[in-house]
Design a protein around this motif. Structure first.
Motif, PDB file in Angstrom:
ATOM      1  N   UNK A   1       0.827  -1.205   0.000  1.00  0.00           N
ATOM      2  CA  UNK A   1       0.000   0.000   0.000  1.00  0.00           C
ATOM      3  C   UNK A   1       0.864   1.258   0.000  1.00  0.00           C
ATOM      4  N   UNK A   2       1.927   1.190   0.777  1.00  0.00           N
ATOM      5  CA  UNK A   2       2.820   2.348   0.834  1.00  0.00           C
ATOM      6  C   UNK A   2       3.520   2.536  -0.502  1.00  0.00           C
ATOM      7  N   UNK A   3       3.942   1.426  -1.114  1.00  0.00           N
ATOM      8  CA  UNK A   3       4.596   1.505  -2.418  1.00  0.00           C
ATOM      9  C   UNK A   3       3.684   2.146  -3.436  1.00  0.00           C
TER      10      UNK A   3
ATOM     11  N   UNK B   1      -7.816   7.593  -3.017  1.00  0.00           N
ATOM     12  CA  UNK B   1      -8.216   6.211  -2.803  1.00  0.00           C
ATOM     13  C   UNK B   1      -7.150   5.432  -2.056  1.00  0.00           C
ATOM     14  N   UNK B   2      -5.901   5.637  -2.453  1.00  0.00           N
ATOM     15  CA  UNK B   2      -4.900   4.790  -1.809  1.00  0.00           C
ATOM     16  C   UNK B   2      -4.580   5.276  -0.403  1.00  0.00           C
ATOM     17  N   UNK B   3      -4.759   6.554  -0.147  1.00  0.00           N
ATOM     18  CA  UNK B   3      -4.606   7.011   1.235  1.00  0.00           C
ATOM     19  C   UNK B   3      -5.721   6.417   2.090  1.00  0.00           C
ATOM     20  N   UNK B   4      -6.899   6.376   1.497  1.00  0.00           N
ATOM     21  CA  UNK B   4      -8.013   5.764   2.223  1.00  0.00           C
ATOM     22  C   UNK B   4      -7.712   4.308   2.530  1.00  0.00           C
ATOM     23  N   UNK B   5      -7.105   3.668   1.531  1.00  0.00           N
ATOM     24  CA  UNK B   5      -6.849   2.238   1.701  1.00  0.00           C
ATOM     25  C   UNK B   5      -5.853   1.996   2.843  1.00  0.00           C
ATOM     26  N   UNK B   6      -5.010   2.974   3.092  1.00  0.00           N
ATOM     27  CA  UNK B   6      -4.060   2.821   4.196  1.00  0.00           C
ATOM     28  C   UNK B   6      -4.805   2.747   5.519  1.00  0.00           C
TER      29      UNK B   6
ATOM     30  N   UNK C   1     -25.715  -5.462  10.117  1.00  0.00           N
ATOM     31  CA  UNK C   1     -25.299  -4.097  10.404  1.00  0.00           C
ATOM     32  C   UNK C   1     -24.731  -3.502   9.123  1.00  0.00           C
ATOM     33  N   UNK C   2     -25.359  -2.455   8.643  1.00  0.00           N
ATOM     34  CA  UNK C   2     -24.836  -1.766   7.465  1.00  0.00           C
ATOM     35  C   UNK C   2     -24.039  -0.562   7.923  1.00  0.00           C
ATOM     36  N   UNK C   3     -22.828  -0.475   7.434  1.00  0.00           N
ATOM     37  CA  UNK C   3     -21.984   0.656   7.843  1.00  0.00           C
ATOM     38  C   UNK C   3     -21.376   1.314   6.623  1.00  0.00           C
ATOM     39  N   UNK C   4     -21.142   2.623   6.702  1.00  0.00           N
ATOM     40  CA  UNK C   4     -20.412   3.254   5.611  1.00  0.00           C
ATOM     41  C   UNK C   4     -18.960   2.792   5.659  1.00  0.00           C
ATOM     42  N   UNK C   5     -18.344   2.694   4.495  1.00  0.00           N
ATOM     43  CA  UNK C   5     -16.963   2.209   4.442  1.00  0.00           C
ATOM     44  C   UNK C   5     -16.022   3.121   5.198  1.00  0.00           C
ATOM     45  N   UNK C   6     -16.289   4.377   5.119  1.00  0.00           N
ATOM     46  CA  UNK C   6     -15.402   5.319   5.782  1.00  0.00           C
ATOM     47  C   UNK C   6     -16.219   6.463   6.317  1.00  0.00           C
ATOM     48  N   UNK C   7     -15.667   7.119   7.300  1.00  0.00           N
ATOM     49  CA  UNK C   7     -16.374   8.255   7.875  1.00  0.00           C
ATOM     50  C   UNK C   7     -15.874   9.554   7.283  1.00  0.00           C
TER      51      UNK C   7
END
Lengths: 704, 175
Positions: free
Chosen positions: A316-318, A365-370, A550-556
């Motif tokens: 992910x960092x790469x 997107x990739x920062x989110x993925x971190x 439970x349904x949750x948003x992927x990110x806040x």
């Protein structure tokens, strides 16, 4: 020096806790009695060994001593001398808890409560003793020497040490001569080298060690531990036998006894850890010090410190690194373009800007993925919990975990753990029947609890299912009436009835148990999940089971939004909440029960909320006819929002209003639009409840 | 352009001073500004910046003195009109109308807010003993908001309590 060590404490704590998690999981995956998988035991052993090594290095002697005993038992198990029983696994699990408590105490700079560990050490010693009594061959003397070490310390003793290093020992910088010098400091040392493995000159490799030694340490007041400590750094790369040869000090007597007592004297074989990939302290020292802010060393910061770091896969960092590279290229391309710009380069500019857009999107997107972690972080605590609970209440329960690699934002994960624990506890306590009941119903004796996680749209869905008795609709309904939550004559649909269990103070449990049933819980679960912007659904069938979704948003942090304009203000409506947008046909608008406007949307009657009225602003269009209506759904209720114009759809970054202001009814936060202006994000369920509260107030005013 | 060399010894022995502005004082410093006809001051250390007036985004159902929120380099900052809050003068928005951004972090408050004032006047040095307690005559400024009064020549400057300003205590404002 002391200060330098302290900066590694945090890493040690973190790694130890991780190690304990590994131990716990491995222990749970071990089926007691049956053939134990060597790999699993090795795993556990490795974790324990790392903790022991680390705690020794940092001088946390309580932890080191305790893990040492743990390790002794594990070593026995690893060598096949001892089969781990249910009882000993339980004991090991308890020691995981004990170690965890110790580490928490160290983290908080409190003193360690040794009572629990002492108790466990005794239990371990008992097991080892018993096993020796039965098996006959193994190390009771070792234990004796350990537990009595202090008692024997005053007398001078003689030790025989057989030291057989691996050939590679020299390559790791361990010089046997240095070890012997250290030993010599402990007493009179005599040394005998064995040349039998020495190859002929042609075959000899200069940097390998072919020798082994028998050392005799006489008149030493050193304890076994002290001797072992000398070999601490080479322990993984050698065979070492340390024998207490005799309590008597006269050399001649000792010599005589030595040969005879060779078989009688128990030996301690130090874990010949070939499987051990690294020596414990190394991973700690090899990592750079975490950049923790310096002064925060007081106890209060301990909790926040543990939450402040995150482990990220190198890929992910790469990936992020690559994207930053691309971004830099695009930037330099654009600034080149800007240096001497004329209209002929317009096309280049627009393509460059497009590239920039692409880059930033990918970066985002990739920062989110971190920040994303697999949900197994939250799921992993359940095997242990279910095991403990099922023992406690005498139900047979098996846990099935699926989708544990589904990724979820770290902050969401942290907040969802406790509600999940609650749901699982409920499932065991209320859902799953006792073994007898299950057999009676013709179900398999063992109940199943299923944890599942998967993505659905922009949401993550976590399911907690059981194959227990299911929810009894009538019982819930009656209970709710009894508690005065609803009127007896109301007609409720099935989901509405199930939803009642989330009311505060609601519990159908016949008995309040240790595990659940106090009636505070489900409402907290629902509140927590709602505060995360999620929702919770129940599906249940009598005697088939209950599934809670439970349904949750992927990110806040980021939200897909529809921008709408009302007068001069632009608002963001969460895209997920929007059912549809339409132009109002006046014949479908009905005015009912005193100034409430309902719009007939196929079968539904949708109340119309005028945003300009709720928010106290001016709108262009106050006329209902032909106005734009955005139909949204929140909390299971559909409402139509009256807006002036629909603008673009875009992703918005959620910013808190509360950090510098306070909570605002009907608004969940704010965001900054492309032109730098601030826009409010509408909180649909909040707006609905605010609006209905207001209209109720209005009717009160009118009545008065 | 001719370069002006600063002799080293001036810098070294710390005697290098800018004329006209007395940075070095023993007392506290206050930023003074006008609201209608009156002069007010706040502790200069909490002022993070002064920016021009820009129409903020309306906050639904906020009290009248909260004009809305604005984007301060990525942070959402509420804007309060002190003239409306204290019922002083006309809340007009002219070219000299400015927003003083105040940021304070301590154990009670952790906020950044902007305050609309008619104009910024000066930096005032005032020793602690120059600050007089304010009169008990009730004006339209609630007493909690006032730390004291300072005489400056013919004028009087009212020193405002920063924590109270940032407290969002609407009860006081609405009376």
């Amino acid at each position: 020096m002391a200060i330098e060590m302290e900066q590694f404490y945090d890493i040690f704590f973190e790694e130890s806790l991780e190690g304990l998690d590994v131990m716990e999981q491995s222990l749970l995956s071990m089926n007691s009695g049956s053939e134990t998988d060597l790999e699993i035991i090795n795993n556990i052993f490795r974790a324990a060994h790392s903790i022991k090594g680390g705690s020794g290095t940092f001088g946390f002697t309580e932890v080191a001593e305790f893990t040492h005993v743990l390790e002794t038992l594990l070593d026995e198990a690893r060598d096949g001398k001892y089969t781990l029983t249910e009882e000993s696994i339980e004991l090991l699990l308890r020691s995981c808890d004990c170690l965890r408590n110790m580490i928490f105490a160290l983290q908080a700079k409190e003193s360690i409560d040794t009572e629990q560990s002492k108790e466990l050490i005794e239990a371990f010693n008992k097991i080892l003793d018993e096993e020796n009594g039965g098996g006959g061959s193994a190390p009771s003397a070792e234990l004796a020497s350990e537990s009595n070490a202090s008692a024997e310390d005053d007398g001078l003793k003689n030790w025989q040490i057989v030291f057989v290093p691996e050939p590679e020992v020299l390559q790791t910088g361990n010089e046997p001569l240095r070890l012997f010098k250290e030993l010599a400091a402990l007493g009179e040392l005599s040394c005998k080298a064995h040349f039998d493995k020495l190859p002929s000159c042609e075959e000899l490799i200069a940097d390998e060690c072919y020798l082994s030694w028998t050392l005799e340490l006489k008149n030493s007041d050193a304890s076994e531990e002290e001797i072992l400590e000398v070999f601490d750094w080479v322990i993984d790369e050698c065979k070492l036998e340390v024998k207490a040869v005799s309590g008597e000090t006269e050399q001649d007597v000792e010599r005589e006894v030595e040969s005879k007592s060779a078989e009688v004297h128990e030996e301690k074989e130090i874990p010949n850890a070939k499987e051990e990939p690294k020596q414990a302290p190394k991973p700690v020292a090899a990592k750079p010090a975490a950049p923790k802010s310096g002064g925060n060393e007081n106890a209060g910061s301990a909790a926040s410190a543990s939450a402040s770091s995150i482990r990220v896969g190198i890929d992910k960092v790469d990936n992020l690194f690559n994207l930053v590279g691309e971004l830099v290229i695009t930037q330099s391309m654009l600034s080149e373009l800007g240096n001497n710009f004329d209209m002929t380069k317009l096309e280049k500019l627009s393509s460059g800007l497009e590239q920039l857009l692409q880059n930033t999107k990918e970066m985002q997107e990739s920062v989110m993925r971190i920040r994303m972690l697999p949900i197994s972080f939250a799921f992993n605590r359940f095997p242990r919990m279910i095991r403990d609970l099922s023992v406690k209440i005498g139900k047979k329960v098996e846990l099935i975990i699926q989708g544990e690699s589904t990724e979820l934002d770290k902050t969401v994960m942290e907040k969802i753990s406790d509600p999940l624990v609650h749901l699982v506890r409920n499932a065991i306590d209320h859902g799953i029947e006792t073994a007898e009941e299950r057999l009676e119903k013709g179900k398999p004796e063992t109940g199943h609890i299923r944890l599942d996680a998967y993505h659905q749209g922009g949401n993550i869905v976590i399911e907690v299912g059981d194959d227990g008795k299911g929810l009894n609709k009538d019982a819930i309904f009656n209970k709710a009436v009894e508690k005065g939550l609803i009127e007896r004559d109301v007609q409720l649909t099935e989901p509405e009835i199930f939803d009642l269990i989330f009311q505060p103070g609601f519990s159908t449990a016949q008995q309040v148990s240790d595990i659940s049933g106090r009636g505070v819980g489900m409402d907290v679960v629902k509140r927590n999940i709602k505060s995360l912007g999620g929702r919770i659904l129940i599906e249940s069938k009598i005697d088939v089971g209950t599934t809670i979704k439970v349904h949750l948003p992927l990110t806040l942090a980021i939200l897909d939004g529809q921008l709408v304009r009302v007068g001069e203000e632009v608002y963001v409506v969460p895209l997920l909440a929007i059912v549809e947008s339409l132009q109002i046909k006046s014949e479908l608008v009905n005015r009912v029960s005193g100034d409430i406007l309902l719009y007939r949307l196929r079968e539904d009657n949708v109340p119309i909320i005028r945003i300009y009225e709720e928010f106290g602003i001016e709108a262009d269009n106050v006329d209902i006819d032909n106005a734009l209506l955005v139909v949204v759904e929140g909390d299971g209720q559909k409402v139509g929002l009256l807006v002036d114009e629909l603008l673009a759809q875009q992703q918005v970054v959620i910013k808190s209003l509360e950090s510098n202001y306070k909570r605002v009814d009907g608004v969940s936060g704010a965001t900054i639009l492309g032109d730098g202006s601030v826009s409010m994000i509408i909180d649909i369920p909040g707006l609905i409840s605010y609006s209905s509260k207001r209209s109720r107030k209005r009717s009160h005013v009118k009545a008065a | 352009m001719e370069q002006i060399e600063v002799p080293d010894q001036f810098v070294d022995n710390n005697e290098f001073q800018l004329e006209g502005i007395d940075f070095i004082t023993n007392g506290d410093q206050y930023l003074t500004f006008t609201l209608g006809e009156e002069n007010y001051g706040i502790d200069i250390l909490v002022v993070s910046e002064i920016r021009g007036w820009d129409v903020p985004t309306h906050i639904p159902n906020a009290p009248a003195h909260v004009k809305g929120v604005t984007n301060l380099r990525g942070t959402i900052v509420p804007i309060v009109d002190l003239r409306t809050l204290f019922h002083l003068g006309e809340a007009e928005y002219k070219p000299t109308t400015v927003v003083i951004v105040i940021s304070l972090t301590n154990e009670r408050v952790d906020r950044t807010m902007g305050f609309v004032v008619d104009s910024v006047s000066d930096v005032l040095n005032a020793d602690v003993d120059e600050v007089k307690s304010h009169s008990s005559f009730g004006g339209s400024v609630p007493p909690d908001y006032v730390d004291g009064l300072v005489n400056v020549g013919e004028d009087i400057v009212t020193l405002l309590n920063v924590e109270q300003l940032l407290s969002l205590d609407d009860d006081h404002a609405e009376h």
